[in-house]
Design a protein around this motif. Sequence first.
Motif, mmCIF file in Angstrom:
data_model
loop_
_atom_site.group_PDB
_atom_site.id
_atom_site.type_symbol
_atom_site.label_atom_id
_atom_site.label_comp_id
_atom_site.label_asym_id
_atom_site.label_seq_id
_atom_site.Cartn_x
_atom_site.Cartn_y
_atom_site.Cartn_z
ATOM 1 N N CYS A 1 -28.183 -38.707 10.727
ATOM 2 C CA CYS A 1 -28.851 -37.812 9.787
ATOM 3 C C CYS A 1 -29.782 -38.643 8.913
ATOM 4 O O CYS A 1 -29.779 -39.871 8.973
ATOM 5 C CB CYS A 1 -27.833 -37.046 8.951
ATOM 6 S SG CYS A 1 -26.884 -38.059 7.788
ATOM 7 N N GLU B 1 -30.325 -35.549 4.089
ATOM 8 C CA GLU B 1 -29.290 -34.645 4.596
ATOM 9 C C GLU B 1 -27.917 -35.012 4.048
ATOM 10 O O GLU B 1 -27.122 -34.129 3.702
ATOM 11 C CB GLU B 1 -29.279 -34.664 6.124
ATOM 12 C CG GLU B 1 -30.509 -34.019 6.738
ATOM 13 C CD GLU B 1 -30.635 -34.281 8.222
ATOM 14 O OE1 GLU B 1 -30.764 -33.301 8.980
ATOM 15 O OE2 GLU B 1 -30.608 -35.462 8.626
ATOM 16 N N GLN C 1 -27.746 -33.819 0.528
ATOM 17 C CA GLN C 1 -27.480 -32.375 0.474
ATOM 18 C C GLN C 1 -25.990 -32.098 0.591
ATOM 19 O O GLN C 1 -25.461 -31.222 -0.098
ATOM 20 C CB GLN C 1 -28.240 -31.640 1.575
ATOM 21 C CG GLN C 1 -29.718 -31.517 1.313
ATOM 22 C CD GLN C 1 -30.456 -30.857 2.476
ATOM 23 O OE1 GLN C 1 -29.980 -30.838 3.621
ATOM 24 N NE2 GLN C 1 -31.630 -30.332 2.184
#
Length: 183
Positions: free
Chosen positions: A105, A109, A112
């Motif tokens: 990732c 990401e 998040q």
Amino acid sequence: MEVQRASALTVGEGLADKVSFQVADAIEQPFADGQFDLVRPMESSEHVHDKRKFVSELARVASPGGTIIIVSFFHRILDPSEEFLQPSEKEHLEKIEELSFTKWCSAAELIQLLQSNSVEVKDIKTTDWTPHVAPIAAALVQSSSRPRVGPKTTMGANVTPLIVEGYEMALIKFAIITCRKPQ
């Protein structure tokens, strides 16, 4: 092998009574809730399948007010105009993922996931260390070409040149993410 080396270095520095090392599953950690003031996985997130569980475990074992420092390889962050990596980047990343047996990732990401409702952290910061790490790429490739024993070391030797090539493509990044667990 890393635990043995780290333990020997700790003894050599006279810190054996203050520091210990243990191998554990990153998504099923054997530690109590809130046990550590500092949680610092090193080059781990790219090897973990369930990244949500990974960040959840980091927050779980961090003490209230504790610091989490994630140091890892990621793929580049998408530009606002992009929905996906470019086809050549996606193809290259898939080769890396096939050899490393997991999906990679971006740092964004992972951030998040840290900001999700299931994980409670604050003061999230990220720093791209790629310019500092990429110069050692040639040494990594040379090191990976030595004879290896066992499937994991063979996998590492096979994936390292692809990671180095990913650096050269500006696809692979090396970043540090820091955050704190609220008091």
